[in-house]
Design a protein around this motif. Structure first.
Motif, mmCIF file in Angstrom:
data_model
loop_
_atom_site.group_PDB
_atom_site.id
_atom_site.type_symbol
_atom_site.label_atom_id
_atom_site.label_comp_id
_atom_site.label_asym_id
_atom_site.label_seq_id
_atom_site.Cartn_x
_atom_site.Cartn_y
_atom_site.Cartn_z
ATOM 1 N N GLN A 287 48.340 47.227 10.224
ATOM 2 C CA GLN A 287 48.773 48.602 10.146
ATOM 3 C C GLN A 287 49.902 48.735 9.126
ATOM 4 N N ASN A 288 50.896 47.865 9.186
ATOM 5 C CA ASN A 288 52.016 47.924 8.262
ATOM 6 C C ASN A 288 51.558 47.671 6.831
ATOM 7 N N ALA A 289 50.672 46.698 6.634
ATOM 8 C CA ALA A 289 50.167 46.401 5.295
ATOM 9 C C ALA A 289 49.393 47.595 4.748
ATOM 10 N N GLN A 290 48.649 48.285 5.604
ATOM 11 C CA GLN A 290 47.911 49.464 5.173
ATOM 12 C C GLN A 290 48.881 50.540 4.716
ATOM 13 N N SER A 291 49.985 50.700 5.417
ATOM 14 C CA SER A 291 50.983 51.696 5.042
ATOM 15 C C SER A 291 51.587 51.370 3.691
ATOM 16 N N VAL A 292 51.858 50.094 3.438
ATOM 17 C CA VAL A 292 52.429 49.674 2.155
ATOM 18 C C VAL A 292 51.459 50.020 1.031
ATOM 19 N N CYS A 293 50.178 49.740 1.223
ATOM 20 C CA CYS A 293 49.180 50.014 0.186
ATOM 21 C C CYS A 293 49.050 51.514 -0.057
ATOM 22 N N LEU A 294 49.074 52.291 0.996
ATOM 23 C CA LEU A 294 48.978 53.738 0.860
ATOM 24 C C LEU A 294 50.178 54.266 0.088
ATOM 25 N N ILE A 295 51.352 53.775 0.395
ATOM 26 C CA ILE A 295 52.561 54.206 -0.308
ATOM 27 C C ILE A 295 52.467 53.845 -1.787
ATOM 28 N N ALA A 296 52.001 52.644 -2.087
ATOM 29 C CA ALA A 296 51.854 52.220 -3.484
ATOM 30 C C ALA A 296 50.881 53.137 -4.223
ATOM 31 N N ALA A 297 49.766 53.460 -3.599
ATOM 32 C CA ALA A 297 48.782 54.344 -4.233
ATOM 33 C C ALA A 297 49.360 55.736 -4.459
ATOM 34 N N LEU A 298 50.113 56.238 -3.506
ATOM 35 C CA LEU A 298 50.724 57.555 -3.655
ATOM 36 C C LEU A 298 51.766 57.568 -4.768
ATOM 37 N N LEU A 299 52.503 56.466 -4.917
ATOM 38 C CA LEU A 299 53.486 56.382 -6.000
ATOM 39 C C LEU A 299 52.800 56.438 -7.356
ATOM 40 N N ASN B 44 54.007 38.866 4.370
ATOM 41 C CA ASN B 44 54.986 38.495 3.348
ATOM 42 C C ASN B 44 55.222 39.596 2.322
ATOM 43 N N GLY B 45 54.608 40.761 2.495
ATOM 44 C CA GLY B 45 54.843 41.891 1.602
ATOM 45 C C GLY B 45 53.653 42.256 0.739
ATOM 46 N N TYR B 46 53.928 43.104 -0.239
ATOM 47 C CA TYR B 46 52.933 43.621 -1.177
ATOM 48 C C TYR B 46 52.981 42.769 -2.436
ATOM 49 N N HIS B 47 51.804 42.290 -2.888
ATOM 50 C CA HIS B 47 51.737 41.366 -4.014
ATOM 51 C C HIS B 47 50.750 41.882 -5.063
ATOM 52 N N PRO B 48 51.220 42.688 -6.024
ATOM 53 C CA PRO B 48 50.327 43.181 -7.071
ATOM 54 C C PRO B 48 50.187 42.178 -8.204
ATOM 55 N N VAL B 49 49.020 42.185 -8.861
ATOM 56 C CA VAL B 49 48.767 41.332 -10.022
ATOM 57 C C VAL B 49 48.048 42.195 -11.056
ATOM 58 N N GLY B 50 48.614 42.254 -12.266
ATOM 59 C CA GLY B 50 47.988 43.019 -13.333
ATOM 60 C C GLY B 50 48.661 42.738 -14.653
ATOM 61 N N ASP B 51 47.892 42.823 -15.734
ATOM 62 C CA ASP B 51 48.437 42.542 -17.061
ATOM 63 C C ASP B 51 49.543 43.510 -17.454
ATOM 64 N N HIS B 52 49.537 44.715 -16.916
ATOM 65 C CA HIS B 52 50.524 45.722 -17.293
ATOM 66 C C HIS B 52 51.853 45.556 -16.543
#
Length: 119
Positions: free
Chosen positions: A1-13, A86-94
Motif C-alpha cells: 500500500q505504501n509503495a503504491q502511494s509513493v508511485c502514485l505521488i511520483a506519477a502525479l509530480l 527501501n523506498g522508490y528507486h527510479p532508473v532512466g537515462d535522463h
C-alpha cells in the motif's frame, strides 16, 4: 500500500511538472486495471494518444513499473522503477547520476572492508 502511494505521488509530480505542455485533447487509447487478487497482486497500464504510457505491477511487498512520454523539447523520456520497503528507486537515462568514486577512495573503502572481514 505504501509503495503504491509513493508511485502514485511520483506519477502525479510528473504530470504537474508538464501540466502546461499537456495535450488537453489527448485520449486514453489503451487501459488495463486488474484489481488486486487475494494475495494483493495487481497490474495496471495505460497509453494515451499523445504518447504517454505507464505500466505497473505489484503487491504488498512492492511494485515495479515503467513510464514513457515525450518531453516538451521532443526528447523521449523513459524510466523504470521499483518501490519497496527501501523506498522508490527510479532508473532512466535522463536522471542525474552521482560522479564516480575517486580511485583512491575506492581503494581505501575496499581496504576497510577487507580488514573488517579479518576482525
Amino acid at each position: 500500500q505504501n509503495a503504491q502511494s509513493v508511485c502514485l505521488i511520483a506519477a502525479l509530480l510528473v504530470c504537474a511538472v508538464y501540466a502546461d505542455n499537456i495535450d488537453k485533447d489527448a485520449q486514453i487509447i489503451q487501459e488495463n486495471n486488474d484489481t488486486p487478487d487475494a494475495e494483493g497482486n495487481y497490474n495496471s497500464a495505460f497509453q494515451t494518444s499523445n504518447g504517454i504510457s505507464q505500466q505497473e505491477a505489484g503487491n504488498a511487498a512492492g511494485v515495479s513499473g515503467t513510464v514513457s512520454y515525450i518531453a516538451p523539447d521532443g526528447t523521449p523520456i523513459n524510466w523504470s522503477y521499483t518501490a519497496d520497503e527501501n523506498g522508490y528507486h527510479p532508473v532512466g537515462d535522463h536522471l542525474p547520476t552521482p560522479p564516480p568514486i575517486p580511485e583512491a577512495i575506492a581503494r581505501a573503502l575496499e581496504y576497510i572492508r577487507s580488514t573488517q572481514a579479518q576482525i
